[in-house]
Design a protein around this motif. Structure first.
Motif, PDB file in Angstrom:
ATOM      1  N   ARG A 111       1.031  -0.983  -0.104  1.00 40.77           N
ATOM      2  CA  ARG A 111       0.322  -0.078   0.024  1.00 40.77           C
ATOM      3  C   ARG A 111       0.895   1.410  -0.305  1.00 40.77           C
ATOM      4  O   ARG A 111       0.228   2.314  -0.024  1.00 40.77           O
ATOM      5  N   LEU A 112       1.538   1.034   0.011  1.00 39.76           N
ATOM      6  CA  LEU A 112       3.160   2.301   0.053  1.00 39.76           C
ATOM      7  C   LEU A 112       3.148   2.434  -1.910  1.00 39.76           C
ATOM      8  O   LEU A 112       2.886   1.739  -2.135  1.00 39.76           O
ATOM      9  N   ARG A 115       7.838   4.277  -4.411  1.00 42.14           N
ATOM     10  CA  ARG A 115       9.537   5.165  -4.180  1.00 42.14           C
ATOM     11  C   ARG A 115      10.043   4.902  -3.059  1.00 42.14           C
ATOM     12  O   ARG A 115      10.835   3.771  -2.258  1.00 42.14           O
ATOM     13  N   GLN A 116       8.835   4.829  -1.921  1.00 39.51           N
ATOM     14  CA  GLN A 116       9.004   4.897  -0.444  1.00 39.51           C
ATOM     15  C   GLN A 116       8.974   2.862   0.058  1.00 39.51           C
ATOM     16  O   GLN A 116       9.369   2.926   0.254  1.00 39.51           O
ATOM     17  N   ARG A 117       8.768   2.132  -1.158  1.00 43.76           N
ATOM     18  CA  ARG A 117       8.726   0.764  -0.874  1.00 43.76           C
ATOM     19  C   ARG A 117      10.395   0.356  -1.230  1.00 43.76           C
ATOM     20  O   ARG A 117      10.707  -0.036  -0.765  1.00 43.76           O
ATOM     21  N   THR A 118      10.334   0.697  -1.747  1.00 42.87           N
ATOM     22  CA  THR A 118      12.178   0.667  -2.845  1.00 42.87           C
ATOM     23  C   THR A 118      12.592   1.496  -1.723  1.00 42.87           C
ATOM     24  O   THR A 118      13.748   0.627  -1.161  1.00 42.87           O
ATOM     25  N   ARG A 154       4.086   6.783   7.336  1.00 40.03           N
ATOM     26  CA  ARG A 154       3.311   5.801   6.557  1.00 40.03           C
ATOM     27  C   ARG A 154       2.339   4.294   6.813  1.00 40.03           C
ATOM     28  O   ARG A 154       1.043   3.626   7.133  1.00 40.03           O
ATOM     29  N   LEU A 155       3.663   3.603   6.935  1.00 47.76           N
ATOM     30  CA  LEU A 155       3.796   1.927   7.379  1.00 47.76           C
ATOM     31  C   LEU A 155       2.928   1.508   8.811  1.00 47.76           C
ATOM     32  O   LEU A 155       2.345   1.031   9.529  1.00 47.76           O
ATOM     33  N   ARG A 156       3.119   2.025  10.373  1.00 49.64           N
ATOM     34  CA  ARG A 156       2.852   2.272  10.868  1.00 49.64           C
ATOM     35  C   ARG A 156       1.233   2.771  11.421  1.00 49.64           C
ATOM     36  O   ARG A 156       0.934   2.261  11.688  1.00 49.64           O
TER      37      ARG A 156
END
Length: 183
Positions: A111-112, A115-118, A154-156
């Protein structure tokens, strides 16, 4: 490519493709098919230069990262997963803690943004320093830091249950009281 180089490449693929596929799965947000495509394309690019590569795994990983960057820069739309029936509600949660945690993490990562995931994969799964991540992504260290910060926030937000998985980082004590020094 001569027979010796072909055999060397086959051995590399047989020995390292599993680890490389794990990285590709994380980079693609858990989409195994996209990860297999990503890895396959990286291996095709590597085989053409195999005789000139000093560190094959690092070279293939670099290709994986750059291809994934190219994918999210093109802003490909994520395809909707169609299922015949909606998932059943009210089922008891799986008690296999590690498997459940991986599933929650994979869902949250998917769901990220790409770019954030990378950035998170490079920083925490690959354990690369910020400067190296910045070099790979072609941005500044400050951009890596801010993207990492926003991505973790965002992950939290997406998976608050992950907070219970590991210890929270402790802030250093701000106790400035005088200390008695004995000589």
């Amino acid at each position: 490519m001569d027979a010796e180089a072909q055999e060397s490449f086959r051995e590399f693929v047989a020995g390292r493709s599993s680890a490389l596929l794990k990285t590709a799965v994380l980079l693609t947000g858990g989409d195994r098919h996209a990860a297999e495509d990503l890895l396959q394309n990286a291996l095709v690019k590597a085989v053409g230069r195999w005789h000139r590569i000093d560190e094959p795994e690092a070279y293939v990983r670099q290709i994986l990262y750059r291809q994934q960057i190219s994918r999210w820069r093109l802003k490909w739309r994520r395809r909707e997963v169609v299922v015949a029936e909606p998932p059943e509600g009210g089922q008891a949660p799986d008690t296999a803690g590690a498997a459940e945690t991986r599933m929650v993490l994979r869902t949250a990562l998917s769901r990220l943004t790409a770019r954030q995931r990378t950035v998170l994969v490079l920083r925490y799964f690959e354990d690369l320093p910020e400067a190296e991540v910045a070099r790979i992504l072609g941005c500044s260290v400050g951009t890596v830091r801010s993207t990492t910060h926003r991505s973790l926030a965002r992950l939290r937000e997406l998976a608050p249950e992950l907070a219970a998985v590991g210890p929270r980082p402790q802030r250093p004590s701000r106790d400035f009281s005088p200390v008695e020094v004995r000589s």
